[in-house]
Design a protein around this motif. Structure first.
Motif, short mmCIF file in Angstrom:
data_model
loop_
_atom_site.label_atom_id
_atom_site.label_comp_id
_atom_site.label_asym_id
_atom_site.label_seq_id
_atom_site.Cartn_x
_atom_site.Cartn_y
_atom_site.Cartn_z
N THR A 53 5.26 -4.93 -5.47
CA THR A 53 4.04 -5.72 -5.37
C THR A 53 2.91 -5.08 -6.17
OG1 THR A 53 4.70 -6.48 -3.18
CG2 THR A 53 2.39 -6.76 -3.77
N ASP A 91 0.25 -9.20 -1.90
CA ASP A 91 0.76 -9.20 -0.52
C ASP A 91 2.22 -8.77 -0.52
OD1 ASP A 91 1.44 -9.64 2.09
OD2 ASP A 91 1.03 -11.80 2.10
N VAL A 93 4.09 -8.62 1.98
CA VAL A 93 4.72 -9.37 3.07
C VAL A 93 5.43 -8.42 4.04
CG1 VAL A 93 5.98 -11.50 3.60
CG2 VAL A 93 5.17 -11.12 1.29
N THR A 94 4.94 -7.20 4.12
CA THR A 94 5.47 -6.20 5.05
C THR A 94 4.27 -5.37 5.52
OG1 THR A 94 5.76 -4.50 3.34
CG2 THR A 94 7.61 -6.00 3.70
#
Length: 369
Positions: A53, A91, A93-94
């Motif tokens: 990311t 993001d 996403v973790t």
């Protein structure tokens, strides 16, 4: 286009820092790079979600051609074109650390060719292990960087995110200098007295009294070591305790960040993150013990600030000089210096004083876009 440069991602600490610093410098200098053996010193090696990311964010800012940016990849190619100011979102996403997304993107946006601010919306973990807590960035790194390098950056924590759910959100505003401006050279050799100890103990999704317990236990531990308003030379100790509103967090968690402000312009921090295995008293004491350790090392910066400022020392104009503690340079710091010398013409000189303190000097490149 400049010739491709290969960076060995297994050197020294062999982790994500090589990736972040190499990509940032590549973007600024317009140097295409291949990073091989990515995170070779970690188990498992290769890219994780948060690293991918971060690289994708840097590629967007620098209009870069990016290959190999998949989870588990051990080779990444990054060919930057033009840095574009703007509003960016990342993001993982973790619960991947939002602060590490900031580390890779901040140096790039500082030199965006614009007189208006750029913004970053960074999601993920705001308070995690194995990365600086967002409060460390707000209260230690940024105040130091503003004072000594001339950075102009604001951080607003909109939502906290803890392991394992993440879900935090941080808004960062990066104000560029006037066109052609250079980072100023930091000179932080005199420690001086401790002028103040500050801190924040925070909880979310947990009872508010736990934050106060963490703050009180940190104060008690500091007092037992002689850092107390009742000492012969009073040192103000102010540790706030806060509970996030339920709508401002995903899941529960806690943490403490402490900082000591030094008369010579230095900053020393200490921090701890809560978990189910730790009681609130222990978390406060852990942060205080870390701060005490940093203060006793006798430097003007702690071991985490020490490695985070290396890239800015390399970019600054003139000679930077910073007094570090008696612990010797950390592997992260040595790695940051190695990367800077691979990709820039900055020259570092490391000396150990008779007192045991290490002085880092760097003749920076006086970078301008």
């Amino acid at each position: 286009m400049q010739a491709l440069q290969v960076i060995d991602g297994s050197v020294l600490e062999g982790g994500g820092q090589i990736l972040r610093n190499s990509i940032s410098l590549s973007a600024l200098l317009g140097k295409p790079i291949d990073i091989r053996k990515v995170r070779n010193g970690r188990k498992p090696p290769g890219l994780k979600n948060q690293h991918r990311t971060g690289i994708e964010l840097a590629a967007e800012i620098a209009s870069a051609t990016l290959t190999g940016a998949t989870n588990g990849s051990s080779t990444v190619s990054f060919a930057p074109k033009q840095i574009t100011p703007g509003n960016y979102t990342a993001d993982p996403v973790t619960a991947g650390a939002a602060t590490l997304l900031l580390q890779i993107s901040l140096p790039i946006l500082l030199f965006a060719p614009s007189t208006t601010a750029s913004t970053l919306t960074l999601k993920g973990g705001t308070n995690a292990t194995n990365a600086p807590q967002i409060d460390y960035i707000q209260h230690i790194f940024l105040p130091f960087a503003r004072r000594h390098f001339g950075l102009n950056v604001d951080v607003d924590v909109r939502r906290r995110g803890y392991f394992p759910k993440g879900g935090g959100e941080v808004h960062v505003t990066v104000f560029p200098g006037v066109e052609g401006a250079k980072l100023t050279a930091a000179s932080v050799l005199e420690r001086g007295a401790i002028t103040r100890i500050g801190g924040i103990a925070h909880v979310a999704g947990l009872p508010a009294h736990l934050a106060k317990t963490m703050a009180d236990s940190a104060i008690a531990r500091l007092a037992a070591s002689g850092f107390t308003p009742d000492a012969a030379v009073p040192v103000p100790v102010e540790i706030a305790s806060t509970r996030e509103k339920n709508e401002n967090t995903v899941g529960g968690g806690s943490g403490v960040v402490l900082w000591a402000e030094l008369a010579g312009g230095g900053m020393i921090g200490g921090s701890a993150v809560g978990s189910k295995q730790k009681d609130a008293v222990g978390v406060g004491e852990e942060a205080a013990n870390e701060l005490i350790k940093g203060l006793e090392a006798g430097g003007c910066v702690d071991e985490w600030l020490e490695d985070q400022i290396i890239i800015f020392m390399a970019l600054a104009e003139g000679t930077c000089e910073v007094r570090c503690g008696k612990h010797g340079l950390t592997l992260h710091t040595q790695t940051a210096i190695w990367v800077a010398e691979q990709l820039t013409d900055a020259k570092f000189d490391i000396t150990v004083q008779d007192s045991g303190h290490t002085i880092i000097r760097c003749r920076g490149i006086g970078y301008t876009p």
